[in-house]
Design an enzyme around this catalytic site. Structure first.
Site, PDB file in Angstrom:
ATOM      1  N   LYS A  30       0.839  -1.192   0.000  1.00 46.13           N
ATOM      2  CA  LYS A  30       0.000   0.000   0.000  1.00 46.13           C
ATOM      3  C   LYS A  30       0.875   1.243   0.000  1.00 46.13           C
ATOM      4  O   LYS A  30       1.576   1.510   0.969  1.00 46.13           O
ATOM      5  CB  LYS A  30      -0.920   0.061   1.220  1.00 46.13           C
ATOM      6  CG  LYS A  30      -1.901   1.234   1.116  1.00 46.13           C
ATOM      7  CD  LYS A  30      -2.610   1.533   2.410  1.00 46.13           C
ATOM      8  CE  LYS A  30      -1.892   2.551   3.252  1.00 46.13           C
ATOM      9  NZ  LYS A  30      -1.901   3.927   2.721  1.00 46.13           N
TER      10      LYS A  30
ATOM     11  N   GLU B 143      10.364   0.502  10.252  1.00 45.40           N
ATOM     12  CA  GLU B 143      11.367   1.549  10.035  1.00 45.40           C
ATOM     13  C   GLU B 143      10.652   2.851  10.320  1.00 45.40           C
ATOM     14  O   GLU B 143       9.802   3.281   9.534  1.00 45.40           O
ATOM     15  CB  GLU B 143      11.895   1.454   8.587  1.00 45.40           C
ATOM     16  CG  GLU B 143      13.280   2.022   8.429  1.00 45.40           C
ATOM     17  CD  GLU B 143      13.250   3.496   8.165  1.00 45.40           C
ATOM     18  OE1 GLU B 143      13.190   4.256   9.152  1.00 45.40           O
ATOM     19  OE2 GLU B 143      13.273   3.873   6.997  1.00 45.40           O
TER      20      GLU B 143
ATOM     21  N   CYS C 137      13.340  10.389   7.370  1.00 45.08           N
ATOM     22  CA  CYS C 137      13.341   9.909   8.753  1.00 45.08           C
ATOM     23  C   CYS C 137      14.725   9.986   9.382  1.00 45.08           C
ATOM     24  O   CYS C 137      14.859  10.124  10.584  1.00 45.08           O
ATOM     25  CB  CYS C 137      12.803   8.487   8.816  1.00 45.08           C
ATOM     26  SG  CYS C 137      13.520   7.417   7.573  1.00 45.08           S
TER      27      CYS C 137
ATOM     28  N   GLU D 227      10.178  14.820  16.057  1.00 46.09           N
ATOM     29  CA  GLU D 227      10.524  14.794  14.641  1.00 46.09           C
ATOM     30  C   GLU D 227       9.683  15.839  13.907  1.00 46.09           C
ATOM     31  O   GLU D 227       8.454  15.796  13.944  1.00 46.09           O
ATOM     32  CB  GLU D 227      10.239  13.398  14.074  1.00 46.09           C
ATOM     33  CG  GLU D 227      10.718  13.228  12.651  1.00 46.09           C
ATOM     34  CD  GLU D 227      10.580  11.781  12.172  1.00 46.09           C
ATOM     35  OE1 GLU D 227       9.584  11.124  12.538  1.00 46.09           O
ATOM     36  OE2 GLU D 227      11.468  11.330  11.433  1.00 46.09           O
TER      37      GLU D 227
END
Lengths: 295, 489
Positions: free
Chosen positions: B185, B259, B293, B390
């Site tokens: 997806k 991840e 990331c 983040e």
């Protein structure tokens, strides 16, 4: 008149010391045939948390010790274990309901298992690491590092061979451990603590809490300063929901070593089988380092 | 400082044909579109296409197709033949590279020079690398002597919007090389390159059902990862969703690799080659608009060179070209979505409110689309949200340190552990720092380098498992004995 023997007080092993449970509780440990063997400390949530603090404090030094040094220390564990052979045979025979001869075989196998892992410490990086030939002018290397503090639910049935089979791979790579012993057969775990304490294993590297697994496992699984958990000991543990423990472990994304499952039920592995690398692999992280090459 | 005006150098979009609507790619064919939603060009908010929202029944069909393929033709294929399919795919990606680059830039908003020079060639390289593994797995040290590593079966893969095609390649290439089948997806805001990849699978004559692609939002992802006939999950995305997935598979036999997020420290010592370090810092945080990331979002600079580094950074940032992602000169493109832009804006405002000082070069942002200027935050404290959360945007938080020990303590003071950077001329210090930093990837005197042979993945709450290299194969095989179909899993 025969001499009255001096019995041992079985206590916890935390941070290199042998405290009683802070809760003041103890429980009667019985032999396989139902006779009273000893009172063991009944570890609490607070004891588990103290053990985590000790394991975290010991992690930096143990992880930074050279693999050669860790190998020597583990080999020393095997030496001292062998030296206490008679005591372990008695405890294993009583707790697991084995003949003295069968118990001796278990203790010998436990010593040999520790020797096997002692020899692994300085080979893990060579077998699990490698240079990566990247498409560019860079030096690039991947090597395993210990995950950190590992919670270990020790096997319920195999109180010595199973115990060393789960603890040795965790510390061989440089992790530190908080071990919840077999609930019904905790005595060899306490004696193993005495072996570790006299084998140059730094205090805090292995911490052993004798406890009711169902009571303390949740706190270990949920603890935010624990990096990984080995759920082997859920097999045969009363009132333990291992799915619930794994779900708790997701709170800080602990690495989880699941129990072996057969027919939908956790089962204890065959500890006499050759171990393989799985238990080492489960508790290491691969670190990859890049550096440019050039004049 | 003089700046040069560049004439516009737009890449032509005529190389790519975008259909008005898309269905799913299931069992080797495209389905009829249904329950569609728009995917936008974030650079101007125009609608590129309508794609379909997959519900549980669509996911069922895709998983069933993957299961049939696994138990059928694909499962019986030799490693050598599987590898040849992957080589084919790698070649077709190279042949159609420009098409993919343009499509990716349109759908994602990242500069064409990045999709053209990084995303697409690296995606092709991942297929090429893993193609070679398919018939050499017994050399990869994945199982104990005498045991055989086997594929899991059906793998559910959910990927993010920051590197849509590259993340697809990171996921699909190792899964197929090891003999699994896939339901993937793509992210809701960047589905188009995955749908074009479906055409590549058709051109390569990949057996039906080996790769299935379903589009949709988080509900589709949830239906996919929670599907009972999925054996393994590979997810790249937020730590929040990663934890939900880890919880959802607790007590099952499903395996997962995650991840997740990061808050990388980029540590600059006073003996570093400052000009090179500045280039590395800029690449570390502004590559892909910082929507990475492993972005070097926390600059830890030794106190005595702080002013020099910040001055040089400001000077360099003034030369960054922000604007039309299709222009070959563009350095910084658009933010991928309004939602992401809002998140960046909120976090930076929080940083300023907490006492950080904000600076951006003078630059004119387009009036339409989602844009954020390259931004420096100085005077950031360890406790500020911009130092711990983040941001996933073109925002660099600058902190200082005095000793290497302090740098390590600050760098590791995070729940994340994905990547880190070190800049110093002293070799022994590089190796010492590399040992101390609790992160899966350490870049020394460089940053943001990626290669199919090099494992990537995090420590702590940045997730688990590695992608790429020999280590990446581990996640896609099991050494436990096979259970008969329908048995307890």
């Amino acid at each position: 008149m025969s001499r009255l023997d001096v019995r041992k007080t079985y206590k916890l092993y935390i941070g290199g010391k042998f405290p009683r449970s802070e809760s003041g509780r103890s429980y009667a440990v019985q032999s396989a045939s139902g006779e009273f063997l000893a009172n063991a400390s009944m570890g609490s949530r607070k004891d588990v948390r103290d053990a985590v603090v000790a394991a975290r404090a010991a992690f930096g030094g143990w992880a930074a010790a050279t693999p050669y040094n860790r190998g020597q220390v583990l080999y020393r564990v095997a030496e001292v274990l062998e030296g206490r052979r008679a005591q372990f045979i008695d405890e294993v025979a009583a707790g697991e309901g084995l003949t003295a001869r069968a118990a001796a075989g278990v203790v010998d196998a436990a010593v040999d298992r520790v020797v096997w892992y002692a020899g692994w410490t300085d080979k893990i990086a060579q077998v699990l690491g490698n240079l990566n030939p990247v498409a560019g002018p860079y030096f690039n290397v991947s090597a395993p590092e210990p995950t950190g503090v590992v919670g270990v639910l020790a096997p319920q049935a195999s109180s010595l061979l199973g115990l060393v089979s789960v603890v040795a791979p965790v510390i061989a790579s440089g992790n530190t451990a908080v071990v919840v012993s077999s609930a019904a057969r905790p005595l060899p775990a306490v004696t193993l603590g005495e072996v570790l304490a006299t084998s140059d294993v730094p205090g805090g590297v292995v911490n052993i809490v004798t406890a009711q697994t169902a009571e303390v496992a949740t706190w270990l699984a949920a603890h935010r300063d624990v990096n990984a958990i080995d759920l082997t000991g859920v097999a045969g543990a009363e009132g333990v929901d291992w799915a619930g423990l794994e779900a708790e472990a997701a709170g800080n994304l602990k690495r989880v070593l699941r129990p072996q499952v057969a027919g939908g039920v956790p089962v204890e592995p065959d500890w006499t089988a050759a171990p393989g690398l799985e238990r080492i692999r489960a508790f290491v992280e691969t670190k990859t380092v890049w550096h440019p090459k050039g004049l | 400082m003089p700046t040069f005006d560049y004439a516009p150098a737009p890449e032509s979009r005529s190389v790519v044909t975008i259909a008005p609507t898309y269905g799913f790619f299931i069992d080797g064919a495209f389905t009829r579109p249904k329950a569609t939603f728009a995917t936008l060009n974030p650079a101007d908010e125009s609608v590129l296409a309508e794609v379909s929202q997959a519900g549980p029944k669509d996911v069922d069909k895709a998983v069933a197709a993957a299961r049939r393929a696994f138990e059928g033709e694909w499962g019986r294929l030799s490693g050598a033949e599987r590898g040849k399919y992957l080589f084919r795919i790698a070649r077709i990606l190279q042949e159609r590279a420009r098409e993919f680059a343009v499509l990716e830039t349109l759908d994602n908003g990242k500069p064409i020079k990045e999709t053209r020079d990084f995303d697409v060639p690296t995606a092709a390289a991942h297929f090429f690398y893993h193609a070679g593994w398919a018939d050499k797995l017994e050399y990869a040290g994945l199982s104990a002597p005498g045991a055989t590593a086997r594929p899991h079966g059906v793998v559910a893969q959910v990927i993010p919007w920051n590197f849509p095609l590259l993340m697809l390649a990171w996921k699909i290439a190792p899964a197929l090389a090891t003999g699994n089948t896939v339901v993937l997806k793509p992210a809701e805001s960047t589905p188009l390159s995955a749908l074009l990849f479906a055409e590549v699978c058709q051109q390569a004559d990949l057996p039906a059902g080996v790769v299935n692609i379903v589009t949709g939002d988080g509900r589709t992802g949830q239906a996919l990862v929670e599907h009972p006939d999925v054996d393994k999950i590979a997810f790249t995305g937020s730590t929040e969703v990663g934890k939900i997935i880890a919880r959802s598979i607790a007590g099952t036999a499903k395996k997962a690799t995650l991840e997740l997020g990061g808050k990388a420290a980029n540590v600059v010592f006073d003996d570093a080659p400052i000009d090179q370090a500045v280039e590395g810092i800029v690449g570390g945080i502004f590559f892909n608009q910082g929507q990475v990331c492993c972005a070097g979002s926390r600059l830890l600079v030794q106190e005595n060179v702080h002013d020099e580094v910040v001055a040089k950074l400001k000077r360099r940032l003034q030369t960054l070209r922000v604007g039309d992602p299709m222009d070959k000169n563009t350095d910084l493109g658009a933010i991928n979505s309004r939602e992401q832009l809002d998140r960046i804006t909120t976090l930076v405002d929080a940083g300023v409110a907490e006492g950080a000082e904000r600076w951006s070069p003078a630059c004119t942002l387009p009036t339409k689309g989602f844009w954020y200027p390259p931004t420096l935050l100085t005077g950031v404290a360890q406790t500020h949200r911009v130092a711990t959360e983040e941001i996933f945007g073109p925002v660099l938080s600058v902190l200082t340190f005095r000793t290497p020990q302090e740098a390590v303590a600050k760098a590791n003071n995070t729940a994340y552990g994905l990547s880190a950077g070190v800049w110093t001329e002293k070799g022994s210090r590089i190796l010492w720092m590399a040992d101390q930093l609790r992160a899966g990837v350490v870049w020394a005197n460089t940053f943001n380098r990626f290669d199919p042979t090099s494992p990537f993945g995090g420590y702590k709450e940045s997730g688990y498992g590695r992608e790429g290299g020999r280590h990446g194969l581990e996640a896609y095989v099991t050494t436990t004995p096979a259970t008969p179909t329908g048995a307890t899993r």
